[in-house]
Enzyme design. Structure first.
Site, PDB file in Angstrom:
ATOM      1  N   TYR A 141       0.820  -1.218   0.000  1.00 54.10           N
ATOM      2  CA  TYR A 141       0.000   0.000   0.000  1.00 54.10           C
ATOM      3  C   TYR A 141       0.857   1.274   0.000  1.00 54.10           C
ATOM      4  O   TYR A 141       0.371   2.359  -0.277  1.00 54.10           O
ATOM      5  CB  TYR A 141      -0.948   0.021   1.208  1.00 54.10           C
ATOM      6  N   LYS A 192       3.124 -15.515   1.391  1.00 52.67           N
ATOM      7  CA  LYS A 192       2.989 -16.181   0.088  1.00 52.67           C
ATOM      8  C   LYS A 192       4.410 -16.511  -0.376  1.00 52.67           C
ATOM      9  O   LYS A 192       4.856 -16.109  -1.469  1.00 52.67           O
ATOM     10  CB  LYS A 192       2.238 -15.237  -0.879  1.00 52.67           C
ATOM     11  N   ASP A 224      -3.496 -18.090   0.744  1.00 52.65           N
ATOM     12  CA  ASP A 224      -4.693 -18.701   0.134  1.00 52.65           C
ATOM     13  C   ASP A 224      -5.230 -19.812   1.039  1.00 52.65           C
ATOM     14  O   ASP A 224      -6.441 -19.933   1.268  1.00 52.65           O
ATOM     15  CB  ASP A 224      -4.399 -19.216  -1.281  1.00 52.65           C
ATOM     16  N   ASP A 248      -5.324  -6.900   5.757  1.00 62.50           N
ATOM     17  CA  ASP A 248      -6.506  -6.113   5.421  1.00 62.50           C
ATOM     18  C   ASP A 248      -7.652  -7.063   5.049  1.00 62.50           C
ATOM     19  O   ASP A 248      -8.778  -6.977   5.563  1.00 62.50           O
ATOM     20  CB  ASP A 248      -6.146  -5.219   4.219  1.00 62.50           C
ATOM     21  N   ASP A 252     -10.914  -8.595   7.736  1.00 64.34           N
ATOM     22  CA  ASP A 252     -12.327  -8.379   7.392  1.00 64.34           C
ATOM     23  C   ASP A 252     -13.059  -9.715   7.293  1.00 64.34           C
ATOM     24  O   ASP A 252     -14.195  -9.856   7.741  1.00 64.34           O
ATOM     25  CB  ASP A 252     -12.462  -7.634   6.057  1.00 64.34           C
TER      26      ASP A 252
END
Ligand code: NAD
Length: 360
Positions: A141, A192, A224, A248, A252
């Site tokens: 980000y 990852k 994943d 992030d 959620d």
């Protein structure tokens, strides 16, 4: 020790829910003679109205001086059409980055009394208690270079960069291990590493930090698989530590396992444990001013503040227990209402928690 708290109620339901959280904080203050000093100021739309900008320099100066910040929520239709650079959300981003709040703690806790509110079967989620530690100030980000460029063949290409330095990884890993020590001593680092170099370094440094915490059981999981495991068997997790973007998304996802946004607190910490505490939800303009919002996420944010900034786990546990006892009595705000329960207002819910707290 100084114990100053800056209170920023913000917009929409912010002032209503923060008022209830302060009632709870006052009970704790009296019970343990903690001598908290509360200072109130404005952020978001309220600050635009008062100061002409969503976070005035004078407010930021106060935020830097205090030990903790308690925030309601920002934003609302009244300020949706104002200039972009003074939108209420800008105040939130500014305070987070100015205070160096690099560690975002998002618990996903499902009180057993609310198990039917989840979209998963009750047996998979009843008693769920996960803590996601998300890196908040680095990664993709913020990474440079970034942009949209035109390639030689005339096509436009969007690109971002995912950089993590050793020190950035080390400090968030340490937060993850410290949190695991305070809980069930299990830490799952999500990356990852099968595809990305930044994740390979992430994993290497997390393993290095693990040597300082021999009593914590560390596991690694690809993001994943973590997304899948969170809905398959969410109770296998204790603490998850992960980067900004993965955190992030996963936080959620985890929050929705509990089915009730009005119940979830959050904390964002700097390197010294100073923190900003706020509910995970927004300013809910659709129900603002009606005394029907759920104040429990904000009340539980106060418990996090006592635990993580003021290192007073006893009072944090007491607040969490009082919330549980209030739910046991069948009291529910509209968002968590179910058959056979009694619907109560924001202030009645706050008063009920205070009453339970005083009995403990
Ligand atoms: P929201 O979280 O404010 O509301 C989503 C839904 O959940 C609404 O139906 C709302 O009524 C309900 N809800 C939220 N909190 C509740 C509570 N405590 N009790 C009962 N019901 C509750 O998200 P949104 O509608 O997407 O955004 C509204 C405003 O909030 C926007 O201006 C947005 O930018 C802002 N926002 C602020 C923050 C923050 O301050 N951290 C976070 C998200 C959104």
């Amino acid at each position: 020790m100084s114990k100053k708290i800056l209170v920023l109620p913000g917009d929409g339901i912010g002032p209503e829910i923060v008022a209830e959280a302060i009632k709870v904080l006052q009970v704790i203050n009296d019970k343990y003679t903690l001598n908290f000093e509360l200072i109130e100021d404005a952020i978001g739309g309220a600050a635009v109205d008062r100061y002409g900008e969503p976070l005035a320099d004078s407010t930021l100066a106060k935020a830097k001086e205090v030990d903790a910040v308690l925030l309601g929520a920002v934003g609302g239709p009244k300020w949706d059409t104002i200039e972009r650079n003074i939108r209420p959300e800008r105040g939130l981003l500014k305070i987070r980055s100015a205070l160096g709040l690099f560690a975002n703690l998002r618990p996903a806790i499902l009180y057993p009394q609310l198990a039917s509110a989840s979209s998963l079967k009750a047996e998979f989620v009843a008693g769920l208690d996960i803590l996601i530690v998300r890196e908040l100030t680095g990664g993709i980000y913020f990474g440079e270079p970034r942009g949209i460029r035109t390639l030689e063949n005339g096509q436009r290409q969007g690109y971002n960069t995912l950089p993590y330095s050793e020190s950035e990884i080390r400090r968030i890993a340490q937060v993850g291990f410290e949190m695991a020590l305070l809980r069930n001593k299990k830490l799952c680092s999500v990356d990852k590493a099968n595809v990305m170099e930044s994740s390979q370094l992430w994993r290497e440094i997390v393993n290095e930090v693990a040597r300082e915490y021999p009593s914590v059981e560390l596991s690694h999981m690809y993001v994943d698989n973590a997304a899948m495991q969170l809905v398959r068997l969410p109770k296998q997790f204790d603490v998850i530590v992960t980067d900004n973007m993965f955190g992030d998304i996963l936080s959620d996802q985890a929050s929705m396992l509990t089915g009730s946004i009005g119940m979830l607190p959050s904390a964002s910490l700097d390197e010294n444990g100073k923190g900003m505490y706020e509910p995970s939800h927004g300013s809910a303009p659709d129900i603002a001013g009606k005394n029907i919002a759920n104040p429990l996420a904000t009340i539980l944010s106060v418990a996090m503040m006592l635990r993580y900034t003021f290192k007073h786990p006893e009072s944090a546990n007491l607040i969490e227990k009082a919330v549980g006892l209030t739910l046991d009595k069948g009291l529910r705000t509209a968002d968590i209402m179910s058959m056979g329960c009694e619907k109560v207002s924001t202030s009645a819910m706050g008063n009920a928690v205070v009453a339970e707290l005083k009995k403990l």
